[in-house]
Scaffold this motif. Sequence first.
Motif, short mmCIF file in Angstrom:
data_model
loop_
_atom_site.label_atom_id
_atom_site.label_comp_id
_atom_site.label_asym_id
_atom_site.label_seq_id
_atom_site.Cartn_x
_atom_site.Cartn_y
_atom_site.Cartn_z
N THR A 610 0.85 -1.19 0.00
CA THR A 610 0.00 0.00 0.00
C THR A 610 0.88 1.24 0.00
OG1 THR A 610 -1.72 -1.13 1.27
CG2 THR A 610 -1.83 1.27 1.17
N MET A 611 0.66 2.11 -0.97
CA MET A 611 1.36 3.38 -1.06
C MET A 611 0.33 4.50 -1.14
SD MET A 611 4.49 2.71 -3.72
CE MET A 611 5.56 1.27 -3.65
N ALA A 612 0.78 5.73 -0.95
CA ALA A 612 -0.10 6.89 -1.10
C ALA A 612 0.70 8.04 -1.69
CB ALA A 612 -0.70 7.29 0.24
N PHE A 613 -0.01 8.92 -2.42
CA PHE A 613 0.65 10.08 -3.02
C PHE A 613 -0.28 11.28 -2.98
CE2 PHE A 613 1.75 12.87 -6.60
CZ PHE A 613 3.08 13.11 -6.31
N LEU A 627 5.24 11.18 -1.69
CA LEU A 627 4.99 9.76 -1.92
C LEU A 627 5.30 9.02 -0.62
CD1 LEU A 627 4.40 7.32 -3.80
CD2 LEU A 627 6.86 7.28 -4.29
N TYR A 628 4.30 8.26 -0.12
CA TYR A 628 4.46 7.47 1.10
C TYR A 628 4.47 6.00 0.73
CZ TYR A 628 2.69 11.91 3.05
OH TYR A 628 2.48 13.23 3.37
N PRO A 629 5.65 5.42 0.51
CA PRO A 629 5.72 4.02 0.05
C PRO A 629 5.23 3.02 1.09
CG PRO A 629 7.78 5.18 -0.40
CD PRO A 629 6.99 6.04 0.51
N LEU A 630 5.32 3.34 2.37
CA LEU A 630 4.92 2.41 3.44
C LEU A 630 3.67 2.91 4.15
CD1 LEU A 630 8.51 1.75 4.86
CD2 LEU A 630 7.18 0.25 3.37
#
Length: 669
Positions: A610-613, A627-630
Motif C-alpha cells: 500500500t502506497m499513497a501520493f 509519496l508514502y511508500p509504506l
Amino acid sequence: MKRNLIIILLFLPLILGAKNKFVDENSLKSDIMNSLSDFNRYLRADFDQDNGVFKGENTMASDEKGVRTNADLSMISAFLCRYGHVKSPELNNMARRSLNYALSTHKAVRLKVCRDGKYWGSVSKNDYQWESSLWAMSVAYSAFFQWDDLSKSERDNVYNLLKAECNYELERNIPTGYIGDTKAEENGWEVDVLAATLGLFPNDALASKWFERMREFAINSYSHSSDSLDNTVIDPNYNQTRVKDLYRGQNLYNDYTLQNHGFFHTSYQNVVIQELGEAALALRLFQGKEQKWHSNALLHNCQKVNDEVLNWFSLRDGEQAMPNGNDWSMFLYDQITSYSTLACMLPHNNTNALALETKALNQILRRQQTTTDGSYLLRADVGARRMGVEAHRLMMTWLMHHCFPVGHVDLNENLWWAGFGKPKSKFFPNQNIVCSYENSSFSCFSWSNGKRSYTGYFAPFDSAYNNIVVPFTAHNTGNFIGWLNVDKRKTNAVPLNDGTVNIPNDGKGWNYRGELLTNDSSLLHKFNIISTKNNKIVFSDSITALRDVEITGEFSGLLAISMDPFTSTARHFVTENDSFTTNGSGLRIMNTGWVNIDNCLSVITPDHSTMAFGDITNNNSILTAKLYPLYNDKKRKFNKRELVANSRVIYICNITAEQTRILYGKRIK
C-alpha cells in the motif's frame, strides 16, 4: 595562494570537441540582457511613483526588507539604463529617484528619515547596522552606472555614505567563528563595500587604510585553520604582508565546509565566492583597466572551497545539491555568480564552472518563463527582495564576462560531464554528510545536529528530471526516513548516536546507519541506507516501541516530488495494476508494491503493498507532493519492546515502468 587578480584575460580555448558546443559567451551575455530587459516589466510595476522608491516587504523602512530591496532594484534599473536595450525616461527616473532615496535616508546624509522614523546604515563602531555594507555596495553600483548624470551634491552624498560605511570597517573588529554560524558571508560583504569605495574614490586620503582593511576582511572570509601557517606574500608588488599575518581565526571547518543558520547549505557555502568576485569586479569596473588598487587576497581560498566542497554537490543542470533542504526559495540557481567568478577570474582551473554557469542560466531563464510579469519565480519567499537578489546575480554575471571575458571556448557537454560527473563518493566529517555521483544520478544523506534534521535525496543526471525529487525536511526527518504518528505524542526525532558512514573501497556509493528516538522517545527507529553506483538506493528500518503506544499513521520511506510549473504540474504514475496522471492534490491510495513516475524513477516495497501520493504544499516556493511508500492509516496498538515495523524500500533512478515491472517480477533484492 598562487593567483593574481591582474588576470591574464586571454582564456586559451579548451578543445574537447567541436560538436555539441554549449558554452557561448556572447549568447550568455545576450540571454542575460534579454532576461533583465524582460524583468523591467516587474521593475515598473514595483516602483512607487509617489515616493520614488521600490516597494518591498517593508517599503521605505530602514531594515533589510526596505533598504536592500530598493538598493538592489535601483542598481538593476541603473544597469539597464547604462548597458541595456531598454532606454526610456521612465527607467532613468526610477533609477535616479530610488538612488536618491537610498542616499538621503542614510545616517551619513540625513536628508530624510525612513518610513519608520529611522535612518539606515553604519557610521561607527557605536552606531552600526547589520548588513548595511551589502546594501551600500548596491548603492555604489547604482551610483557608478549613473555617475555622469549625477549632480555634485548627489556625488557628495555617495561619497559621504560610502566613507562612513568604510570608516566603520576601520574601527570594528573582524569577526570569526565556524561552529553553527560562520562569519564568512558577513565578512565577504564587508569586502564588497570597501572595494566599491576604493574603486569610486581611489585617490582618497583614506584609500590605503581601506585597502588594508579590505585585504584583511578578504583573508578572513573563507579563512581556514591552515592560513595561520601560510607564509605566502599576498601582494608582492605592494608590501610583504603574508596570509598568516592577516589571519584572525577560522570561518571554515577543517574539511572546508561551513555552517550558517546552524546547518550546511550550498548557497551559504558558495556565496562568499560571489562576494569576493564582486569586490574584484568593482575594482576593475570602477577604476578601468589601469587599476591603482587590486589584490590577490580577493579570491583567497575560493579555489580550495570549490574543489574540496562545491564540486561534490554540483549537478548536471547547474544546481548545487542541498542535503539539508533550504531556508529560502528552492531551485534558484543563485550560485551562477560564483560560477562566473571562478570561470572569469580563475579560468584555467575552472572549465567546470564555465559549463555549470551555462546550465544554471538555462534553468534561471526557464523558471522566469513560468511568470507573467518578468519576475524570476512564483511564490517568492520574500517577494521583491528575492527578485532583487536574483536580478543582482544575473547582472553581476554579465559584468564579469564584460570585464573578464573568457573568449572562445569549444566544449562538448557529454565529454565534459564524463569527466566531471564520473562515479565518486565523499564523506564530510564536520557536517556528517555523505554524497555520491553514481552512473547517472546523485545521492546524499545528512545527519545535521545543528538543524536537528536527518534527511537526504537523489537527483537524476537529466536536466528534464533533475528536480523531480525535492530536498525536504519535516518533523526532524524527511526523505527516506519519513515518520510515524503516535497518539498523544509529538512527531519528532532526536539521535541516539551520531550515525555511521561507510564508503566502499572502490569509492563508489555509500552506506549510512543510524538510530533515532522518535515521537517523544516512544519509538526506537533504526535505519540503514545503502546508495549504490547503479543508481539504486535501499532503505531498510526497524522500529520498536519503547513504551505502550498507539500508531495512528505511518509515513516511512517518504519521497518528496516536485509538482511545480517550473518542474512539472502533472506526473504520470504506473503501478502494478494501474496508470494515471496526477497533480498531487488530495491523497491517492495505491494498492501496489511498486510505482514508477514519469518513466524516470521507481519506488519498490518488496514486503508492503500500500502506497499513497499527494498532500501537495508549497515547499520553499516549489509546490511539492509526497509519496508514502509504506503508507498505513490504520490505528495499531503495540506494547513496550514490541516490533512496530521492519520494512524495506528501494528507489531507482533512470528506469522505465516496464523495466520496473520486470524487476518486481523477479522480486528485486
